[in-house]
Write a protein that holds these residues in place. Structure first.
Motif, mmCIF file in Angstrom:
data_model
loop_
_atom_site.group_PDB
_atom_site.id
_atom_site.type_symbol
_atom_site.label_atom_id
_atom_site.label_comp_id
_atom_site.label_asym_id
_atom_site.label_seq_id
_atom_site.Cartn_x
_atom_site.Cartn_y
_atom_site.Cartn_z
ATOM 1 N N VAL A 48 0.838 -1.201 0.000
ATOM 2 C CA VAL A 48 0.000 0.000 0.000
ATOM 3 C C VAL A 48 0.871 1.249 0.000
ATOM 4 O O VAL A 48 0.625 2.208 -0.753
ATOM 5 N N VAL A 49 1.900 1.268 0.845
ATOM 6 C CA VAL A 49 2.804 2.411 0.907
ATOM 7 C C VAL A 49 3.465 2.645 -0.445
ATOM 8 O O VAL A 49 3.522 3.776 -0.950
ATOM 9 N N ALA A 111 4.589 8.346 1.503
ATOM 10 C CA ALA A 111 3.602 7.580 2.268
ATOM 11 C C ALA A 111 4.313 6.824 3.376
ATOM 12 O O ALA A 111 5.507 6.509 3.273
ATOM 13 N N TYR A 112 3.547 6.523 4.433
ATOM 14 C CA TYR A 112 4.135 5.834 5.581
ATOM 15 C C TYR A 112 3.066 5.051 6.324
ATOM 16 O O TYR A 112 1.951 5.556 6.540
ATOM 17 N N HIS A 113 3.404 3.818 6.714
ATOM 18 C CA HIS A 113 2.517 2.978 7.518
ATOM 19 C C HIS A 113 2.672 3.391 8.980
ATOM 20 O O HIS A 113 3.733 3.248 9.567
ATOM 21 N N MET A 114 1.591 3.889 9.564
ATOM 22 C CA MET A 114 1.654 4.462 10.908
ATOM 23 C C MET A 114 1.712 3.375 11.985
ATOM 24 O O MET A 114 1.048 2.339 11.866
ATOM 25 N N PRO A 115 2.462 3.614 13.057
ATOM 26 C CA PRO A 115 2.547 2.641 14.158
ATOM 27 C C PRO A 115 1.388 2.779 15.134
ATOM 28 O O PRO A 115 1.568 2.847 16.356
ATOM 29 N N VAL A 116 0.175 2.829 14.614
ATOM 30 C CA VAL A 116 -1.026 2.941 15.448
ATOM 31 C C VAL A 116 -2.167 2.267 14.698
ATOM 32 O O VAL A 116 -2.252 2.348 13.473
ATOM 33 N N GLU A 117 -3.028 1.566 15.436
ATOM 34 C CA GLU A 117 -4.186 0.898 14.846
ATOM 35 C C GLU A 117 -5.442 1.616 15.318
ATOM 36 O O GLU A 117 -5.816 1.533 16.486
ATOM 37 N N CYS A 118 -6.097 2.312 14.400
ATOM 38 C CA CYS A 118 -7.259 3.112 14.776
ATOM 39 C C CYS A 118 -7.999 3.534 13.520
ATOM 40 O O CYS A 118 -7.382 3.777 12.478
ATOM 41 N N ALA A 119 -9.325 3.612 13.620
ATOM 42 C CA ALA A 119 -10.137 4.151 12.532
ATOM 43 C C ALA A 119 -10.246 5.660 12.727
ATOM 44 O O ALA A 119 -11.126 6.151 13.436
ATOM 45 N N PHE A 120 -9.315 6.398 12.126
ATOM 46 C CA PHE A 120 -9.309 7.857 12.278
ATOM 47 C C PHE A 120 -10.359 8.471 11.363
ATOM 48 O O PHE A 120 -10.425 8.161 10.174
#
Length: 230
Positions: A48-49, A111-120
């Motif tokens: 994806v990134v 682009a970057y894969h964030m170190p957090v799991e959340c539906a922002f």
């Protein structure tokens, strides 16, 4: 390449995956069942990134890839927040994997894969002269008794993404650039730059994992930090 332990350098990829390759990887991950994903989300995130470093999909195009364009800002950086999901296999349910995309002054995509799991679901520009600081707000089920609400701050510096600013230091449940609570909703007033935390009114106790009763509070963003309002 890690830049001085504060910024993540992003480079253009020479051979990004095709849309069909991204779609296949995202859909395969979403189809998995069982406890956790055994790290397979990381592999999908890399695809994806790489794709987002070469393409800027709108909401419909993202949906065709199996991604969700959760929120975006129409500013110079064109910061956009995408996500793809997989099932935890436990009481947590759906896990959202977050990838951010932005551009530098010349229009090059990163682009970057964030170190957090959340539906922002919300994205705000924070008031910080000379800096590009952003606040993300969202929630994610943490367990059968916890709906976790998260405030997450990131900074953009051209090609670099900064994720370790000391934004929430000294605040309960805060760590560097992230604040997470259970069953305690967060709302942000951009005009006043005030973040308010209050019980979400759900069936479970607010701050259910804390050893002391929850009391609503407010934080104001000043000089690059969130501080408690009296």
């Amino acid at each position: 390449m890690l830049f001085a332990l504060t910024g993540q350098a992003q480079t253009r990829v020479s051979h990004p995956p095709t849309a069909s390759e991204v779609k296949k990887a995202v859909e395969h991950l979403a189809s998995l069942t069982g406890e956790g994903d055994d790290g397979r989300a990381e592999g999908v995130a890399r695809k994806v990134v790489a794709y987002l470093k070469a393409h800027r999909p709108d909401e419909d195009e993202a949906s065709e890839l199996g991604l969700t364009l959760d929120t975006a800002l129409d500013d110079q950086a064109q910061l956009s927040v995408y996500s793809f999901s997989h099932e935890s296999g436990g009481t947590r349910g759906t896990v959202h994997n977050v990838v951010v995309q932005w551009q530098n002054a010349t229009g090059q995509l990163f682009a970057y894969h964030m170190p957090v799991e959340c539906a922002f679901a919300e994205l705000y520009r924070l008031r910080a002269p000379g800096r590009n600081l952003y606040l993300l707000l969202g929630n994610e089920k943490g367990s059968g008794i916890c709906l976790g609400y998260t405030a997450y701050v990131l900074e953009l510096k051209g090609n670099y993404l900064i994720l370790n600013n000391q934004v929430f230091d000294g605040i309960d449940h805060g760590k560097q650039n992230e604040l997470t609570t259970c069953n305690v909703a967060m709302t942000f007033d951009p005009a006043r730059q005030v973040l308010s935390l209050d019980a979400d009114g759900g069936p479970n106790d607010p701050d259910v994992y804390s050893d002391k009763p929850f009391k609503p509070f407010k934080l104001v963003f000043r000089q690059g930090r969130f501080v408690l309002l009296p």
